[in-house]
Design a protein around this motif. Structure first.
Motif, PDB file in Angstrom:
ATOM      1  N   THR A 268      -1.963   5.834   8.124  1.00  0.00           N
ATOM      2  CA  THR A 268      -2.460   4.849   7.162  1.00  0.00           C
ATOM      3  C   THR A 268      -3.987   4.882   7.089  1.00  0.00           C
ATOM      4  O   THR A 268      -4.621   3.897   6.736  1.00  0.00           O
ATOM      5  N   ASP A 269      -4.574   6.034   7.421  1.00  0.00           N
ATOM      6  CA  ASP A 269      -6.010   6.189   7.243  1.00  0.00           C
ATOM      7  C   ASP A 269      -6.351   6.033   5.765  1.00  0.00           C
ATOM      8  O   ASP A 269      -5.567   6.413   4.891  1.00  0.00           O
ATOM      9  N   SER A 270      -7.530   5.506   5.487  1.00  0.00           N
ATOM     10  CA  SER A 270      -7.914   5.214   4.109  1.00  0.00           C
ATOM     11  C   SER A 270      -7.925   6.451   3.223  1.00  0.00           C
ATOM     12  O   SER A 270      -7.717   6.357   2.008  1.00  0.00           O
ATOM     13  N   GLU A 271      -8.153   7.627   3.808  1.00  0.00           N
ATOM     14  CA  GLU A 271      -8.198   8.850   2.994  1.00  0.00           C
ATOM     15  C   GLU A 271      -6.845   9.171   2.369  1.00  0.00           C
ATOM     16  O   GLU A 271      -6.776   9.921   1.377  1.00  0.00           O
TER      17      GLU A 271
ATOM     18  N   GLU B 190       0.836  -1.198   0.000  1.00  0.00           N
ATOM     19  CA  GLU B 190       0.000   0.000   0.000  1.00  0.00           C
ATOM     20  C   GLU B 190       0.873   1.251   0.000  1.00  0.00           C
ATOM     21  O   GLU B 190       1.853   1.332   0.739  1.00  0.00           O
TER      22      GLU B 190
ATOM     23  N   TYR C 166       0.791   5.401   0.539  1.00  0.00           N
ATOM     24  CA  TYR C 166       0.027   6.494   1.132  1.00  0.00           C
ATOM     25  C   TYR C 166       0.710   7.828   0.846  1.00  0.00           C
ATOM     26  O   TYR C 166       1.939   7.892   0.718  1.00  0.00           O
TER      27      TYR C 166
ATOM     28  N   LEU D  70      -4.698   6.717   1.268  1.00  0.00           N
ATOM     29  CA  LEU D  70      -4.285   5.622   0.394  1.00  0.00           C
ATOM     30  C   LEU D  70      -4.408   6.042  -1.068  1.00  0.00           C
ATOM     31  O   LEU D  70      -5.482   6.440  -1.521  1.00  0.00           O
TER      32      LEU D  70
ATOM     33  N   SER E 268      -2.662   0.497  -4.236  1.00  0.00           N
ATOM     34  CA  SER E 268      -2.405  -0.754  -3.530  1.00  0.00           C
ATOM     35  C   SER E 268      -2.410  -1.906  -4.520  1.00  0.00           C
ATOM     36  O   SER E 268      -3.074  -1.851  -5.563  1.00  0.00           O
TER      37      SER E 268
END
Length: 271
Positions: free
Chosen positions: A162-165, A154, A156, A167, A170
């Protein structure tokens, strides 16, 4: 017009990578559809009429993991593209993070995280396999990758979260000697704008329907390596005249002059 700025692309060559013109609406003035606005430019490359575009995109492979066979020891590679093309990543600012996770066939999870300058840009990132070193830096705490181990990588655009916002890319493969995965990412680039084009927004994220009023402002983006600006690439000591013509015919003229000396790549200089 509130500002005229150039972004230095190559200080040693004295070249800009972007021209940014920030415009704001006058109080009480009618809305101006920038998508219907034209720009007339005269510079080192001659004269050019520029029209709006929201599509100067390019697609590149951000992450790529090739096939990995049962019994792999020592290391494996993750190929990373030129991630400086991504909107929120500037590798000189170290705001990137790579997380590599192996879920092995017995249920164990092993993760290593690299951030900032430890993340390779536009090349192969080697991940070492070593159970004695533990999972840290570029090392996974395993000696061997076996069939059905699952590998997730992944990327970032934040070096600590590593919050999804955050990312941006991947990939995921299973160790079986044939499975591969790559992730192609689209981005809007000022460098992809043609001689007769301008965009609105920021590098990596162009507006599609920009309408200027007294409640907002927008940044007009021009490629200094094309058209009227390209007698070489617009840079140190160069001058240009830009007329911004609204759909109603109102014209705003701007005189641009680059400084005689640039100091460093990425700096913003007043034009």
């Amino acid at each position: 017009m509130t500002s005229e700025v150039g972004i230095v692309g190559d200080s040693s060559a004295g070249e800009l990578s972007e021209i940014r013109l920030t415009v704001t609406g006058a109080p009480g003035a009618e809305d101006i559809d920038l998508a219907e606005t034209t720009i007339q430019a005269v510079g080192p490359g001659g004269q050019e009429n520029l029209v709006f575009t929201s599509d100067a995109g390019t697609t590149f492979t951000a992450l790529d993991v090739g096939s990995i066979s049962d019994g792999t020891t020592g290391s494996f590679d993750v190929t990373i593209g030129d991630i400086n093309q991504l909107e929120d990543i500037d590798t000189s600012g170290d705001n990137q993070q790579l997380v590599v996770t192996v879920n092995d066939d017995s249920g164990g999870e092993f993760t290593t995280t690299l951030s900032g300058s430890s993340v390779v840009n536009d090349g192969a990132q080697t991940i070492t396999l070593d159970s004695t070193a533990g999972s840290n830096d570029d090392t996974i705490g395993l000696d061997t990758l076996n069939t059905d181990d699952e590998i997730t990588v992944e990327l970032y655009d934040d070096s600590s979260s590593t919050d999804s916002e955050f990312l941006v890319s991947s990939v995921n493969i299973v160790v079986d000697g044939s499975d591969t995965d790559s992730d192609d990412v689209s981005t809007d680039l000022v460098s992809a704008l043609g001689a007769g084009e301008f965009a609105v927004g920021e590098n990596g994220d162009f507006e599609t329907s920009p309408v200027l009023n007294d409640q907002n402002d927008y940044t007009i983006l021009i490629n200094p390596g094309a058209g009227a600006f390209n007698g070489g690439t617009f840079g140190e000591g160069n001058e240009a005249t830009v007329d911004i013509v609204s759909p109603a015919g109102a014209t705003t003229q701007v005189e641009l002059r680059a400084p005689d000396l640039f100091s460093e790549d990425g700096e913003a200089v007043q034009l």
